[in-house]
Motif scaffolding. Structure first.
Motif, PDB file in Angstrom:
ATOM      1  N   ILE A 117       9.759 -40.033 -78.219  1.00  0.00           N
ATOM      2  CA  ILE A 117      10.059 -38.717 -78.789  1.00  0.00           C
ATOM      3  C   ILE A 117       8.754 -37.961 -79.023  1.00  0.00           C
ATOM      4  N   PRO A 118       8.655 -36.712 -78.571  1.00  0.00           N
ATOM      5  CA  PRO A 118       7.449 -35.906 -78.848  1.00  0.00           C
ATOM      6  C   PRO A 118       7.247 -35.708 -80.352  1.00  0.00           C
ATOM      7  N   GLU A 119       6.008 -35.497 -80.745  1.00  0.00           N
ATOM      8  CA  GLU A 119       5.662 -35.416 -82.168  1.00  0.00           C
ATOM      9  C   GLU A 119       6.406 -34.314 -82.903  1.00  0.00           C
ATOM     10  N   ASN A 120       6.661 -33.190 -82.235  1.00  0.00           N
ATOM     11  CA  ASN A 120       7.258 -32.049 -82.928  1.00  0.00           C
ATOM     12  C   ASN A 120       8.786 -32.071 -82.913  1.00  0.00           C
ATOM     13  N   VAL A 121       9.388 -33.167 -82.484  1.00  0.00           N
ATOM     14  CA  VAL A 121      10.850 -33.299 -82.453  1.00  0.00           C
ATOM     15  C   VAL A 121      11.251 -34.344 -83.493  1.00  0.00           C
ATOM     16  N   ALA A 126      16.445 -35.541 -82.088  1.00  0.00           N
ATOM     17  CA  ALA A 126      16.351 -36.400 -80.907  1.00  0.00           C
ATOM     18  C   ALA A 126      17.625 -37.199 -80.688  1.00  0.00           C
ATOM     19  N   LEU A 293      14.174 -34.034 -73.608  1.00  0.00           N
ATOM     20  CA  LEU A 293      13.067 -34.135 -74.560  1.00  0.00           C
ATOM     21  C   LEU A 293      12.031 -33.039 -74.323  1.00  0.00           C
ATOM     22  N   GLN A 294      11.772 -32.736 -73.055  1.00  0.00           N
ATOM     23  CA  GLN A 294      10.804 -31.692 -72.728  1.00  0.00           C
ATOM     24  C   GLN A 294      11.294 -30.323 -73.201  1.00  0.00           C
ATOM     25  N   CYS A 296      13.351 -29.724 -75.585  1.00  0.00           N
ATOM     26  CA  CYS A 296      13.328 -29.714 -77.044  1.00  0.00           C
ATOM     27  C   CYS A 296      11.901 -29.522 -77.551  1.00  0.00           C
ATOM     28  N   GLN A 297      10.960 -30.200 -76.949  1.00  0.00           N
ATOM     29  CA  GLN A 297       9.562 -30.067 -77.333  1.00  0.00           C
ATOM     30  C   GLN A 297       9.073 -28.634 -77.147  1.00  0.00           C
ATOM     31  N   GLN A 298       9.521 -27.985 -76.077  1.00  0.00           N
ATOM     32  CA  GLN A 298       9.099 -26.620 -75.770  1.00  0.00           C
ATOM     33  C   GLN A 298       9.832 -25.565 -76.588  1.00  0.00           C
TER      34      GLN A 298
END
Length: 335
Positions: A117-121, A126, A293-294, A296-298
């Motif tokens: 999971i990216p840090e900002n999610v 997630a 995930l990408q 969501c991160q963006q």
């Protein structure tokens, strides 16, 4: 990296199906050693899906032996990794999919079924992604191949997958969405989440309502999760060279396709069983997870949680979904 078999200091709680068509029980489960390519995850959130209820009733295509722990998707933190694991490490936040065993404080799964999971999610956002957004991305892109500016009809639009389809179609693919749902409140929610218009199909003909919105030309794409008459009205609402993607039969009835309609308008009718890609084409399956995930991160998509239940209330959570009270994703919180 920890070796397999470490970190088994205590029992953990899990929701267990001991008898089909009976309420789940919460039991203490002894941890087992992990294999060299397996990962033990401290589960924080687990999604509740319609399929979870079907498998607990013996009505799903996969029938695990009794007793078993349901749960197809989760988010959490890696507790330990097997000796041959190279994709994640202890402390990593991950989402994952499992073969009906993630409604538990711990889950053991193959490293291939985990994504960092990216840090900002958040872990909660997630947890919404795997089934709903994995399905939505493949429906919108891989199957329907929606183009910017096209009009898309989405049924069961206020459910977890319906809202995910709306989110992806409008915010990533720049399509115009007509949300069809069974109440005015659900239509309102779908419009708040990005749909341009809403149709309450419990109050009349879906086909007639869509025609009033788009005229006789019809919609370019329909994404149907209801089946029965709603599917047929969706099919009849398609434009020339329209595409309809079948995601499920929440209404309980499976309609027969009138193939003359496919012929007259050069319509394409197709299905999407997202989970099958895990075994038939893992590259496509994995890409749907990475892409979710990408996005969501963006900040392109915005996962919506409708309700969160504690593990002890798992049967209430199932009832909430089966009585169609839910909007968006329903989650179990294991913390």
């Amino acid at each position: 990296m920890r070796q397999a078999g470490q970190g088994q200091s205590r029992h953990y709680r899990a929701a267990v199906c001991t008898e089909l068509k009976q309420p789940l029980t919460i039991q203490e489960v002894a941890p087992r050693p992990i294999g060299p390519q397996e990962v033990r995850v401290d589960v924080h959130f687990c999604g509740i899906n319609f399929a979870d209820n079907l498998v607990c009733r013996g009505q799903y295509q996969e029938k695990p032996p009794l007793p078993f722990t349901p749960g197809m998707e989760f988010s959490g933190v890696v507790l330990e990794a097997g000796a041959d694991v190279s994709t994640v490490k202890k402390g990593d936040r991950v989402i994952g999919v499992s073969n009906f065993h993630s409604m538990a404080e711990q889950c053991i799964t193959d490293q291939k079924t985990l994504w960092r999971i990216p840090e900002n999610v958040s872990l909660q956002d997630a947890a919404v992604l795997p089934v709903s957004y994995g399905t939505a991305i493949l429906a919108v892109d891989h199957r329907a191949r929606i183009q910017p500016g096209e009009t898309v009809l989405v049924t069961a639009a206020a459910g977890a997958t319906g809202l995910a389809v709306i989110d992806v179609a409008t915010n990533v693919f720049c399509a115009k969405v007509i949300a069809a749902a069974g109440s005015d409140e659900k239509c309102k929610l779908a419009m708040q989440r990005g749909a341009q218009s809403g149709v309450n199909y419990s109050q009349g003909s879906l086909k007639d309502a869509v025609k009033k919105l788009v005229g006789s030309s019809g919609v370019n794409v329909a994404i149907d999760m209801v089946g029965g008459d709603v599917f047929l009205d969706s099919l009849r609402s398609l434009a020339w060279e329209g595409r309809i993607v079948v995601l499920g039969f929440a209404g309980g009835n499976i309609a027969s396709v009138p193939s003359n309609l496919l012929l007259l308008k050069n319509i394409s009718a197709m299905g999407l069983y997202w989970g099958r890609y895990q075994h038939q084409d893992f590259a496509v399956f994995s890409k749907s997870m990475s892409t979710a995930l990408q996005y969501c991160q963006q900040g392109l998509i915005h996962p919506h949680t409708g309700a969160v239940f504690k593990l002890e209330k798992v049967n209430d959570a199932f009832l909430h979904v089966m009585q169609r009270k839910s909007t968006g994703k329903v989650l179990l919180s294991l913390k």
